[in-house]
Every structure is written in C-alpha cells, then in structure tokens.
Design a protein around this motif. Sequence first.
Motif, short mmCIF file in Angstrom:
data_model
loop_
_atom_site.label_atom_id
_atom_site.label_comp_id
_atom_site.label_asym_id
_atom_site.label_seq_id
_atom_site.Cartn_x
_atom_site.Cartn_y
_atom_site.Cartn_z
N ARG A 254 1.10 13.85 19.85
CA ARG A 254 -0.41 13.81 19.97
C ARG A 254 -1.02 12.26 19.48
N THR A 255 -0.53 11.43 18.79
CA THR A 255 -1.01 10.14 18.30
C THR A 255 -0.63 9.13 19.42
N ARG A 256 0.36 9.43 20.39
CA ARG A 256 0.82 8.41 21.26
C ARG A 256 -0.33 8.20 22.33
N PRO A 257 -0.41 6.93 22.77
CA PRO A 257 -1.37 6.44 23.74
C PRO A 257 -1.12 7.34 25.21
N TYR B 250 -0.62 10.58 25.21
CA TYR B 250 -1.54 11.95 25.23
C TYR B 250 -3.04 11.76 25.18
N ARG B 251 -3.72 10.69 24.35
CA ARG B 251 -5.10 10.61 24.76
C ARG B 251 -5.28 10.27 26.24
N ALA B 252 -4.36 9.19 26.95
CA ALA B 252 -4.67 9.00 28.24
C ALA B 252 -4.92 10.29 29.20
N PRO C 151 -0.40 21.33 22.51
CA PRO C 151 -1.58 20.53 21.87
C PRO C 151 -1.94 21.32 20.57
N ALA D 177 -3.35 16.52 31.73
CA ALA D 177 -3.78 17.60 30.97
C ALA D 177 -3.92 18.94 31.63
N LEU E 288 -5.82 13.39 28.11
CA LEU E 288 -6.89 13.81 27.83
C LEU E 288 -8.44 13.27 28.49
N ASP E 289 -8.11 11.98 28.46
CA ASP E 289 -9.64 11.26 28.90
C ASP E 289 -9.52 11.00 30.65
#
Length: 703
Positions: A209-212, A214-216, A154, A250, A218-219
């Motif tokens: 880290r900009t890919r969907p 990665y955000r999924a 990260p 994560a 974290l959330d």
Amino acid sequence: MHKRPISRIVAVRIRGTPHDQAISLPCADCRGSVRGGSVMTTRPERQPLSFSRALLVNIIAFYGALALGSLAIMAWQATESTNEAAERGITEMLDGSASRIGRLVHAAEMAASSLERVATDSPIDGSSLRPSLDKLLAAFEQHPDLSYMGIIVPTTGEYGLIERKANGKIGLVVYPDARRRDAFVRTFALADNGFVADQTYPSEGYDARTRPFYRAALDGPATGGWMPIYPWRNYAKPQQPLWGFSFVKALRDGNGAVRGVIDTDFDMPALNRLVRALASEYHGQIQILQLGPQPRLIAGPTLMATPHTVPSELLPLAEPSGAPFVGKMTLDGSRKWVATRQIPIAGDQRWLVVVSRPAQFFDTILHGQLIQALLLGLVAVVGIGLLSLRIGRRFGRPLADLEAYVARVGRSDPALQDSRIPASAHDFQETSRLGLAIDQMLVERTELQQRLAQRQRLEALGQLTGGIAHDFNNLLTVIIGSSEDLVEDLKDRDHLELAGLILSTSERAAELTGRMLSFARKQALSPGVLDVDGLIDGLLPLLRRSVPAGIEIAHRTASQPNTVFVDPTQLEMALLNLVINARDAMPNGGSIAIGAEPFTASDNRKLHAELPPGRYVMVFVADNGAGMGEEIARQAFDPFFTTKGIGSGTGLGLSMVYGFASQSGGHAEIVSRPGEGTTVRLYLPAVTTKQPGRVEAPGPAAD
C-alpha cells in the motif's frame, strides 16, 4: 614629345644624409623595393573587369548554372522513385510497429480484465489470494510479455502476484499481512501440476500500500489506467535499477469503498525486447517516447532497464498534440527517413512511436542525357558569348562616359551646376537610370555632409558647454552650501532675505547647469526597463494640466509593447519640455499627438544616418502649430538658441532633450515646415527579448 604615363610613386631613402632624408620620385614601371638608396613600391590594385568581359563571364555562368539545373532535374527524376518507395516502406514499418506495440498494451489491459473478473467472484482477503492467482495462470501464460499480475488486500496490505522471471520461468509470490513484523513472504514455483512451495523469507515490513502503483490506483479513473514509467523494486538484483509500466485499477463496492487493487505490469526489458525484434524484422530503428510534461525515451536500440532523456533531434516531435510525421530529418548524426505516430493509452497517457531508416541516394544516373545536356549548354554558351561581346561594346560606351562623369564630379564640388549626365547615357534605359541614381547619390552625399557638420557642431558645443557647466557647478556648490549655512545662522531679517535670495538664485543657476550638462551628455542617469506607452499614460494628467483648454492632447497607443532601457525621470522631463514647446507654438489652440512605435535602422538606410543599425523605439510629439523653417529647425538643438521673447525661455529645453537621447544611445530629430506643424522624434534603443519573461537591456551607449 611622347611622355610615358606615370603609374607609381617611388619613395627613395638616401642614407648618409641628416635623418636619412626621404624623397618621392615618379616611376612608370618599377617593381620590388630598395633599402638604403633602394626603391620601395607597392603593387597596384587589381583593375575590375570591363563591362563586355563581365557580361560574357556572367552569361557563361548563367548557362553553366542552367546546365547544372538540368542535371539536378535529371537527378531529381532519378531519385523520385527512390523517395516514394522509401516513404511507402517507412510508413508500412510504422503501421506494423505501432500495431504490435499497441497489442502489447492491449494485452496487459485484457489481462487486467481477467484479473478483475476472478477477483470479483470471491471476497478479496488473505485466504483468497492464492486460489484467485491459480485461476489466472492460464491468462498469464497467454501473454508472454507480461511481467506481473497482482491483487492487493486494502485492509491488511497482503499482496499476491504472479511473476515472470528474467529466465522466463513463472512463479507466484504472496506477501503477508503488513501489520505483522514477524511474517514471511512465501514463493511458489510452477511445476507440471501447478504451483508448489519454493522459498520463504522475512517480509521486513513490506507493505504494497506504500508503493506508487497503489496510490495511483486509488487516485486514478474508475476504469483503471496506465501509470507513467516509474522505478520498480528489483528484489532479484537490488543493485541494478529496473523501470516498468503498470496498469492499475481500484475495485470498489456499491458504496464506493475499495475492495481491492489489481495491477498488470511489464518492465522496460520486455518492451525493449519487442522493439528490437520489430527493428530486426523491418530492418530499421524503433524508438518510443513517453509524452508528458517531462518526456522520456523508454525504448530504443541502446536502452534496456532505465529510461533516458529525449534526444534533442526528437524534441520537436515530442509535442503532446503533435501530428503524425513522415519525412527526412537528421537523426543520430545522419540523414534518415523518419515516421512518427502517437498511441493513446488508458489513464490519459500517450506514447510516441518513432521509426527510422537511412535515407538512400538515387541508384543510377542517366549518363547519356547528362552528356547531351552538357553539350547543348556548351554550344549555347559559345553562341551567346559571341553575341554578348557585340552587345557589350555597344553598351560599354555610355558606361565609360558615366565613369568619366563620376571621376570629374569626384574631383570637384558636387554642387557645381555644370555637372550633367553624359548624353550617351540616355541611349539606354538602364544607363539613364544609372545616371539618375548617381545624381541622387550625390544629393544624398551633400545632405549627409550637412548632417555630419551639424552633428560635429553640436558635439563641439556640447564639449564646451559641458566643461563650462561642470566648472560653474563646482562654484555653485560652494555658493549654495554657504548660503544654506547663512540662512540657518542669520537672525537679522534683511540679511536673511538677502541670503535666501542668494540661495534661490544659486539653485536656479544649478538647475540651468544641470540642463547644460544634460545637453553635453554628462549628467548621471538611472536607466531602467520601462514601457513607453505606460509612462505616457501616467504622464498624461500632468501634460493636460500644462496646456490651456483649447489644446487637445491625444495618446496614440501602439498595438504592441514598446520597451526601452532609459532613465524614466529624464524621459518624462523630455516629453514635458516637448509638450510645453508645442503649447507655445499654438497660442490659438490646436492638437498635440504623443506616441511610440517600433523603428529599425539598417545599414542601407538613407535617413537617420546617425543611428547605428538595430532596433529602436521612436517616441514622437507632434503638433499642428505654426511650424518652423529649415534654418531654424537646424539650430533648434543648439544650446541657448530660442525663438521666444526675452525672459520667456533659456533655450536649453530642446538641447536637454537632444543630450538625453544621445546619452541613452539614441538620437533626436525635428521635422517641421512653416504652417504645417512640428514633429520631434526621439529614437531610443529597444529592449530585446531572449526568453519568455526575460528581457535584456542594450549595452551602454558610447559617449
């Protein structure tokens, strides 16, 4: 002298006479037509069957239907075993397919657990990516349907992953620090002794880290979960779209800080290869739907790398809370056995597995039993037919007498006292009831004729009143305009008072002509969609102030909304007029009820013949006052008709109410009896609802 009965009238046109004079002659047996001195006739209407013949035909039809029913029962018995076997087979297919698909999802989750254990054993940074992925090679090889396994750092965006290429070969890819623009991506190929360097190419600033996914991660939940299907970056063939599924998680330390993000993935081609293999194994068709706000078809016989919209046949089965289904339905244009089951997967995702097979008809029919049933049915039809002839002749006499009775009444006044049901009609209960029904029908016809005469009278009065009011209103326009100019210009007090008197009197006359135009249905309306009960609630304070304390006004609220498309001002004026009339009918006090309720006028209605079939809202004002007789109630809607004293009313209040209801596409009626009070009902077209939150007003009423 025996005379041959005349059955037709012959029209003969004689040419050569002035205007080709035509005459009519009786003819008993003429056919064809004559031109220029020829005969022109039309074929007589086909006579209906006699009762005995009709009875015979119906009995034969009944037993024919009974025979067909027996045949259908035998066919059902022949197909029942086939249906049971088909249902059992489709259920077994669903069990096996859902289990294998579930194992694919579970395998990816197990691989993620292995990936998490390896990542937890050492720090997650750029130097540990390659050794960690080397340790995961065995786990990746155990799951041949997986497409990727990866770890993201990260802090730097470095990303290492094991991939399975389209040709089945396994490789390793390490993306460098995303902060370095001059860095290179390193790829490794799997050899006998492990991964060996293969290629390098510029990273072009790729940052995982900009890919969907990665955000999924974290959330998403702390335990990890599946993402809804989403488009991947297809590096091998950028021009071809590729969609897939990712299980992401994560990894956090004791303080909740993110140490790394892991993902295990398989693409749509991998899922569809499994689905095709299962379909071939079970000799059927398999489809998978991803449920949610926008359900998608993610696996099926025609899919490979991109999802499709859900076919309309499957939409009823795509409810998130839908129960398992096993049965027949139309799918892809043919009748099939279909079974469905939802598979819950981590991350609050649900898949719907749909398996189907063609619905087979029964294999054989027991021909011997069928022939026996047909023969028995034929014998029964012949026997019952002969019996029905005897019954028909006995039963036909009262029917013939009733026919003559109807013809006699039809040629005379229905109110004649000498018209009686034939005595033979009382021989049977059925013909007696038929005679009574005919008498009742004649009474209803008389009532309808009276209603029609009243309506025609009101229409004629409306046309006359409307014409007079329209012309008089034009004259009043000139008088009012001139009076207003005089009021503004005159200074003399006496003349000013006279001009003001002319103006006020003209305005009252204009109001009177407005009521006349309302009765004539020529007033300008401003209709809108409104709730009748809401309008009554808002009008109640004014209505209560309009009646003395001894009169109670109650609003009977309906259990459902009653929505109409009318002019709200005119409806308020109509209700106020009706309440004032009810008040005047109760000088010693009483009660008034106001409300609305739905009403449906149908084609076979006996009452409300003036209403076209459809849905209406019946608005009523009922009082318990003195009431009125039938003759007065019949004239109550006539303009200038009033039972009040001189100077107490114009006689246009109820006329205005009637005109407003008619112009709005409805009707008005009065129900009253002396000593029992009066109820006035307005039938207004109801607003129909086609979609939630959207209403459609009825079409304009014809004048």
